[in-house]
Design a protein around this motif. Structure first.
Motif: not given
Length: 558
Positions: A76-87
């Motif tokens: 899984l690769a999660a983007g930081e563009a919308e929420q900043g740091d990954i939760p």
């Protein structure tokens, strides 16, 4: 490719947040989603890209990760563009479910990652497929054919998701994977390929039809099963080469994939050579029969030669058939470039005529000089009537042949070539072959007098008024007479029906039923029965002036 390769590529800017022990997993594809439950779209092995729009609270992370893990995704690769740091709750859920997790910098677009993964995966799959294709080539060249072109095309579909078809110069589908192309599309693709080949451009050629892009790869017919440099003049092969049509735009393909497709065309060329070799015996037998016909050999000698050739030319036919003759000629203008006067048009016409008549199995095609000549057997069909008279199966019609090939071949002939075809009527014995040959040749000359790159004419266009012209050969006149009167003579010989005398009397009485019946001492109903039988056997209508004239001339020339 392996997940580890993603970290080794600086341009992707990925950071590993968990799952270091799982980086040897294989990546088979990539998917972008923000659905809470994307399981229906997952088949396993994907790298899933997400912008986290599905996450509204910390409780959402665990169910989402469990779904991915159950589907067997690679990571899984999660983007930081919308929420900043990954939760942190997402990181913990991935660690619990042993799912590798990557952070995607806001400076990196998902499209960049997708393009990289697809390129790597496709390249590796193409390399694996290339090895399969190479093994298949060795099998085909060293032993019995390994399933033909369809097997290789199936590999392209299953391994690279490429839909492909092998087409002839006329657009006939020779092989394919998946649904067949409709005939109109096939003809258009063949025409585009021929036109591009005539310009001298290197393949693959790209064309878009109805919003779909196809890449067209030439399959060279060179007699050795491997692609070689083009012939000294492209016109020697343009009308006989096959093509591979792939539903894709090859303009941005990597070199490895282009090389793979070239290997596929070479493999299919092996199958082409096999099929050409199978025609060698038929061609030789046709050449022998043609030489006997042209040199004026006795009909008995020609018939004996045909009986010897029957097991090859007529497999499965229990009785001597009727015959048709088709003549084809390919002509190039003298200013077509590259010394057109040196072109050997006979073999070109021979190969092309075999392709045009491919639906008529059992054909045998020879060439004499610059023209090709086909002998087409027509099995005898028993009559449904009580008399039991056999008639030939429906034969070839010039207009049907022309419709099937005119558009694509016109593109290959371009501005400096012509193809003309002539089709004879059917004859019922070797004795009529010479007349049929001359009739087909004369019909071809009629076609040559018409405008257009591809023209055809049949025996039905050699009307009675044409036969009055002084340049018409005697053999054509005799063939016309035999075609019209021989069915009546045969019927009279079998049944003593006197159809020929009845026909002569009917025409002499200007079609008057009463006068003709009185002259022949017949009841009018008996006369009507005989005239009806004449029309049935000849396919003519004695109420039409043209047909009356044809019968009149045939009787006078007999």
């Amino acid at each position: 490719m392996r997940l580890r390769a993603l970290l080794d590529t600086d341009a992707l800017g990925l950071r590993l947040l968990g799952g270091e022990d799982e980086l040897d997993r294989s990546v088979r594809g990539v998917m972008t989603t923000d659905l809470r439950d994307p399981s229906r779209y997952l088949s396993g092995g994907e790298l899933v890209l997400t912008g986290l729009a599905w996450r509204h609270s910390a409780e959402d992370s665990e169910p989402f990760v469990r779904i991915l893990a159950s589907a067997g995704v690679a990571g899984l690769a999660a983007g930081e563009a919308e929420q900043g740091d990954i939760p942190a709750d997402l990181v913990e859920a991935c660690v619990r479910n042993r799912l590798p997790l990557f952070a995607v910098s806001e400076d990196v677009a998902f499209a960049t990652i997708t393009e990289y993964v697809v390129r790597q995966v496709s390249g590796e799959r193409a390399g694996d497929l290339a090895a399969v294709v190479d093994r298949h080539r060795r099998l085909m060249t060293s032993g019995p054919a390994g399933g033909g072109p369809d097997v290789v095309l199936d590999l392209l579909t299953t391994d690279l998701d490429l839909h492909a078809w092998v087409l002839s110069p006329t657009g006939r589908q020779i092989a394919g994977a998946g649904a067949e192309l409709d005939p109109a599309t096939s003809a258009l693709l063949a025409g585009e390929h021929l036109a591009a080949t005539r310009t001298g451009r290197r393949g693959p050629h790209r064309v878009t039809l109805k919003g779909t892009t196809y890449s067209l790869f030439p399959i060279r017919n060179n007699g050795r099963g491997t692609a070689v440099a083009a012939a000294r003049d492209v016109r020697e092969t343009v009308l006989s080469d096959w093509l591979l049509a792939v539903e894709a735009d090859a303009g941005d393909w990597p070199a490895a994939r282009l090389d793979l497709l070239q290997g596929v065309t070479q493999l299919i060329a092996v199958e082409r050579d096999r099929r050409d070799a199978a025609r060698t015996v038929r061609r030789r037998l046709a050449q022998e029969v043609l030489e006997l016909v042209q040199t004026g050999a006795a009909p008995a000698e020609i018939a004996a030669r045909l009986r010897v050739a029957a097991p090859v030319l007529l497999p499965g036919l229990g009785s001597a058939p009727h015959w048709q003759v088709v003549v084809a000629k390919v002509e190039w203008s003298q200013d077509g470039g590259n010394g057109s006067a040196d072109l050997d048009a006979g073999p070109v016409a021979q190969s092309l005529l075999e392709e045009i008549l491919v639906e008529s199995d059992r054909i045998a095609v020879a060439h004499a000089g610059d023209e090709a000549i086909a002998l087409v057997p027509l099995p005898s069909v028993p009559s449904s009537g009580e008399d039991g008279v056999e008639s030939p199966a429906p034969g070839l019609h010039a207009d049907a042949l022309l419709t099937a090939v005119r558009d694509p071949l016109s593109a290959g002939l371009a501005d400096d070539g012509r193809l003309t075809l002539g089709v004879s009527a059917s004859v019922h014995s070797a004795e009529g072959l010479r007349g049929a040959l001359e009739e087909a040749r004369h019909a071809r000359r009629v076609a040559a007098a018409r405008p257009g790159r591809v023209c055809a004419a049949g025996h039905h266009e050699l009307a009675s008024h044409v036969l009055l012209l002084p340049f018409v050969p005697d053999d054509v006149r005799r063939a016309f007479t035999a075609r019209l009167l021989d069915p009546l003579r045969d019927y009279d010989r079998r049944h003593r029906a006197e159809l020929i005398p009845t026909l002569e009397a009917f025409l002499d009485c200007d079609g008057s039923w009463t006068r003709c019946a009185a002259r022949l001492h017949l009841h009018v109903n008996t006369l009507r029965y005989r005239v009806g039988r004449i029309e049935q056997l000849t396919g003519r209508d004695l109420s039409r002036l043209e047909d009356k004239l044809d019968f009149f001339l045939a009787l006078r020339m007999s």
